[in-house]
Motif scaffolding. Structure first.
Motif, PDB file in Angstrom:
ATOM      1  N   GLU A 109       0.835  -1.204   0.000  1.00 42.05           N
ATOM      2  CA  GLU A 109       0.000   0.000   0.000  1.00 42.05           C
ATOM      3  C   GLU A 109       0.870   1.255   0.000  1.00 42.05           C
ATOM      4  OE1 GLU A 109      -3.649   2.064   2.560  1.00 42.05           O
ATOM      5  OE2 GLU A 109      -2.803   0.119   3.177  1.00 42.05           O
ATOM      6  N   GLY A 110       0.576   2.167  -0.882  1.00 41.51           N
ATOM      7  CA  GLY A 110       1.337   3.406  -0.995  1.00 41.51           C
ATOM      8  C   GLY A 110       2.314   3.409  -2.148  1.00 41.51           C
ATOM      9  N   ASP A 111       2.680   2.232  -2.659  1.00 43.21           N
ATOM     10  CA  ASP A 111       3.579   2.166  -3.809  1.00 43.21           C
ATOM     11  C   ASP A 111       2.858   2.628  -5.071  1.00 43.21           C
ATOM     12  OD1 ASP A 111       5.910   1.209  -2.575  1.00 43.21           O
ATOM     13  OD2 ASP A 111       5.251  -0.868  -2.706  1.00 43.21           O
ATOM     14  N   ARG A 112       3.571   3.383  -5.888  1.00 42.70           N
ATOM     15  CA  ARG A 112       3.038   3.819  -7.183  1.00 42.70           C
ATOM     16  C   ARG A 112       3.915   3.205  -8.273  1.00 42.70           C
ATOM     17  NH1 ARG A 112       2.839  10.124  -7.376  1.00 42.70           N
ATOM     18  NH2 ARG A 112       1.829   9.613  -9.361  1.00 42.70           N
ATOM     19  N   TRP A 113       3.717   1.929  -8.511  1.00 45.06           N
ATOM     20  CA  TRP A 113       4.541   1.199  -9.472  1.00 45.06           C
ATOM     21  C   TRP A 113       3.917   1.208 -10.856  1.00 45.06           C
ATOM     22  CZ3 TRP A 113       6.529  -4.043  -7.036  1.00 45.06           C
ATOM     23  CH2 TRP A 113       7.342  -3.743  -5.922  1.00 45.06           C
ATOM     24  N   ILE A 114       4.775   1.350 -11.859  1.00 45.64           N
ATOM     25  CA  ILE A 114       4.411   1.131 -13.258  1.00 45.64           C
ATOM     26  C   ILE A 114       5.254  -0.061 -13.697  1.00 45.64           C
ATOM     27  CG2 ILE A 114       4.362   2.112 -15.583  1.00 45.64           C
ATOM     28  CD1 ILE A 114       4.481   4.906 -14.167  1.00 45.64           C
ATOM     29  N   GLU A 115       4.641  -1.232 -13.792  1.00 47.05           N
ATOM     30  CA  GLU A 115       5.392  -2.453 -14.063  1.00 47.05           C
ATOM     31  C   GLU A 115       5.544  -2.670 -15.569  1.00 47.05           C
ATOM     32  OE1 GLU A 115       4.674  -5.689 -10.923  1.00 47.05           O
ATOM     33  OE2 GLU A 115       2.766  -4.599 -10.969  1.00 47.05           O
ATOM     34  N   ILE A 196      11.455   7.122 -10.403  1.00 45.42           N
ATOM     35  CA  ILE A 196      12.556   6.174 -10.271  1.00 45.42           C
ATOM     36  C   ILE A 196      12.349   5.060 -11.291  1.00 45.42           C
ATOM     37  CG2 ILE A 196      13.626   4.427  -8.780  1.00 45.42           C
ATOM     38  CD1 ILE A 196      12.946   6.149  -6.396  1.00 45.42           C
ATOM     39  N   VAL A 197      13.446   4.606 -11.903  1.00 46.14           N
ATOM     40  CA  VAL A 197      13.423   3.395 -12.724  1.00 46.14           C
ATOM     41  C   VAL A 197      14.305   2.362 -12.039  1.00 46.14           C
ATOM     42  CG1 VAL A 197      13.925   2.329 -14.955  1.00 46.14           C
ATOM     43  CG2 VAL A 197      13.075   4.687 -14.861  1.00 46.14           C
ATOM     44  N   TYR A 207      16.583  -1.782  -1.335  1.00 44.27           N
ATOM     45  CA  TYR A 207      15.141  -1.596  -1.166  1.00 44.27           C
ATOM     46  C   TYR A 207      14.791  -0.240  -0.558  1.00 44.27           C
ATOM     47  CZ  TYR A 207      10.274  -2.645  -0.016  1.00 44.27           C
ATOM     48  OH  TYR A 207       8.897  -2.618   0.071  1.00 44.27           O
ATOM     49  N   ALA A 208      15.744   0.402   0.098  1.00 38.76           N
ATOM     50  CA  ALA A 208      15.454   1.677   0.755  1.00 38.76           C
ATOM     51  C   ALA A 208      14.930   2.723  -0.221  1.00 38.76           C
ATOM     52  CB  ALA A 208      16.704   2.198   1.464  1.00 38.76           C
ATOM     53  N   LYS A 209      15.391   2.703  -1.469  1.00 28.56           N
ATOM     54  CA  LYS A 209      14.899   3.674  -2.453  1.00 28.56           C
ATOM     55  C   LYS A 209      13.406   3.483  -2.712  1.00 28.56           C
ATOM     56  CE  LYS A 209      16.148   0.629  -6.267  1.00 28.56           C
ATOM     57  NZ  LYS A 209      17.204   0.290  -7.224  1.00 28.56           N
ATOM     58  N   ILE A 210      12.938   2.214  -2.639  1.00 29.87           N
ATOM     59  CA  ILE A 210      11.520   1.934  -2.850  1.00 29.87           C
ATOM     60  C   ILE A 210      10.699   2.493  -1.691  1.00 29.87           C
ATOM     61  CG2 ILE A 210       9.822   0.142  -3.309  1.00 29.87           C
ATOM     62  CD1 ILE A 210      12.012   0.470  -5.461  1.00 29.87           C
ATOM     63  N   ILE A 218       6.527   9.189  -4.992  1.00 20.46           N
ATOM     64  CA  ILE A 218       7.198   9.185  -6.284  1.00 20.46           C
ATOM     65  C   ILE A 218       6.906   7.875  -7.013  1.00 20.46           C
ATOM     66  CG2 ILE A 218       9.477   9.140  -7.404  1.00 20.46           C
ATOM     67  CD1 ILE A 218      10.466  10.938  -5.137  1.00 20.46           C
ATOM     68  N   PRO A 219       6.487   7.926  -8.266  1.00 22.26           N
ATOM     69  CA  PRO A 219       6.239   6.688  -9.011  1.00 22.26           C
ATOM     70  C   PRO A 219       7.538   5.950  -9.316  1.00 22.26           C
ATOM     71  CG  PRO A 219       5.926   8.600 -10.423  1.00 22.26           C
ATOM     72  CD  PRO A 219       6.118   9.138  -9.042  1.00 22.26           C
ATOM     73  N   VAL A 220       7.442   4.628  -9.369  1.00 25.37           N
ATOM     74  CA  VAL A 220       8.582   3.767  -9.687  1.00 25.37           C
ATOM     75  C   VAL A 220       8.236   2.945 -10.919  1.00 25.37           C
ATOM     76  CG1 VAL A 220      10.067   1.881  -8.903  1.00 25.37           C
ATOM     77  CG2 VAL A 220       9.266   3.609  -7.267  1.00 25.37           C
ATOM     78  N   VAL A 221       9.015   3.116 -11.974  1.00 26.38           N
ATOM     79  CA  VAL A 221       8.898   2.254 -13.148  1.00 26.38           C
ATOM     80  C   VAL A 221       9.711   1.004 -12.837  1.00 26.38           C
ATOM     81  CG1 VAL A 221       9.283   2.007 -15.625  1.00 26.38           C
ATOM     82  CG2 VAL A 221       8.637   4.244 -14.670  1.00 26.38           C
ATOM     83  N   MET A 222       9.012  -0.111 -12.630  1.00 30.84           N
ATOM     84  CA  MET A 222       9.646  -1.336 -12.139  1.00 30.84           C
ATOM     85  C   MET A 222       9.780  -2.354 -13.274  1.00 30.84           C
ATOM     86  SD  MET A 222      10.918  -2.647  -9.329  1.00 30.84           S
ATOM     87  CE  MET A 222      10.126  -1.876  -7.899  1.00 30.84           C
ATOM     88  N   VAL A 223      11.024  -2.636 -13.620  1.00 30.12           N
ATOM     89  CA  VAL A 223      11.298  -3.622 -14.670  1.00 30.12           C
ATOM     90  C   VAL A 223      11.207  -5.020 -14.056  1.00 30.12           C
ATOM     91  CG1 VAL A 223      12.931  -4.427 -16.411  1.00 30.12           C
ATOM     92  CG2 VAL A 223      12.832  -1.981 -15.816  1.00 30.12           C
TER      93      VAL A 223
END
Length: 260
Positions: A109-115, A196-197, A207-210, A218-223
């Motif tokens: 909860e709270g993560d803004r991931w773009i997978e 973040i990518v 993992y601290a950056k996540i 901040i959204p994270v583009v997660m590969v």
């Protein structure tokens, strides 16, 4: 007679496994590092070789010539080619084979991931939404982002990119984890990062950056990780040690049956 174990390494888990396995009297440890980084996690025990094998056929030849009795792949979750080669070579040579794969990070909860499935997809995901990007994918995939001239990148890697590698506009930061949460929070604020990518590498070292991204919205583009072979797997060093002990027990029981 000792069983000769080949560990495909280069990770912290592989170095820890080599140290633990070397304490087992019946095991002789050989670690193999790809040699792609200038400062790899080099085991302090056992024999260490550096360099590739020449594909699955070359690895199979090594397994037979050495000879190798047991094989554990403890490479990075994104080292898809060596893992594929290892599965083929182990099956061909009938060598017991295990993958040590740290669990992937999971969205909370709270993560803004773009997978996304690849680095090229990650680059496309930035278009029209990002201006200042924290690129934490290592040095080998920087070229995928080199054409995004409207975006400024903070690129963190262990080693600098190879000469003549196309790199995006921005700043290169050379550093190796683990990274503290406080440092990651400060870095995102200092460089005014809006995206973040990251590779889904798993583990605690980066993992601290996540967490920091979650806190700051901040959204994270997660590969996502590449597909791996359907082989026996464990999630940590403890599991790999248990597998080794099981293999030794199977061998011991086999000898007892033969003697009787």
């Amino acid at each position: 007679m000792k069983k000769r174990l080949l560990i495909l390494g280069g990770t912290g888990d592989a170095a820890e496994l080599a140290a633990r396995a070397s304490q087992i009297a019946e095991i002789e440890v050989v670690s193999s590092l790809a040699g792609r980084t200038q400062q790899p996690f080099t085991p302090k025990t056992g024999t260490v070789r550096i360099g590739g094998f020449g594909g699955a056929a070359g690895l199979a030849a090594f397994l037979l010539d050495r000879p190798i009795d047991l094989l554990i792949d403890a490479t990075h979750p994104f080292a898809a080619q060596i893992s594929a080669n290892a599965a083929v070579a182990a099956a061909e040579c009938n060598v017991p084979y295990l993958m040590l794969v740290r669990p992937a990070w999971e969205r909370v909860e709270g993560d803004r991931w773009i997978e996304v499935a690849s680095h090229s997809e990650a680059a496309k995901a930035l278009l029209g939404q990002s201006q200042r990007v924290f690129l934490t994918i290592g040095r080998q995939e920087l070229a995928a982002f080199a054409g995004l001239d409207a975006i400024w990148f903070l690129m963190r890697a262990i080693d600098p990119p190879a000469l003549n590698t196309p790199v995006p506009n921005g700043k290169l930061l050379l550093a190796r984890g683990p990274f503290s949460l406080e440092d990651e929070r400060q870095l995102l604020l200092e460089y005014k990062i809006d995206t973040i990518v990251s590779k889904n590498s798993g583990g605690g070292a980066t993992y601290a950056k996540i967490v920091a991204a979650r806190e700051q919205g901040i959204p994270v583009v997660m590969v996502q990780r590449p597909q791996i072979a359907d082989v026996e797997q464990v999630a940590d060093v403890e599991g790999a040690i248990a597998w080794l002990i099981k293999q030794l027990l199977v061998t011991s029981l086999g000898r007892s049956d033969s003697a009787s």
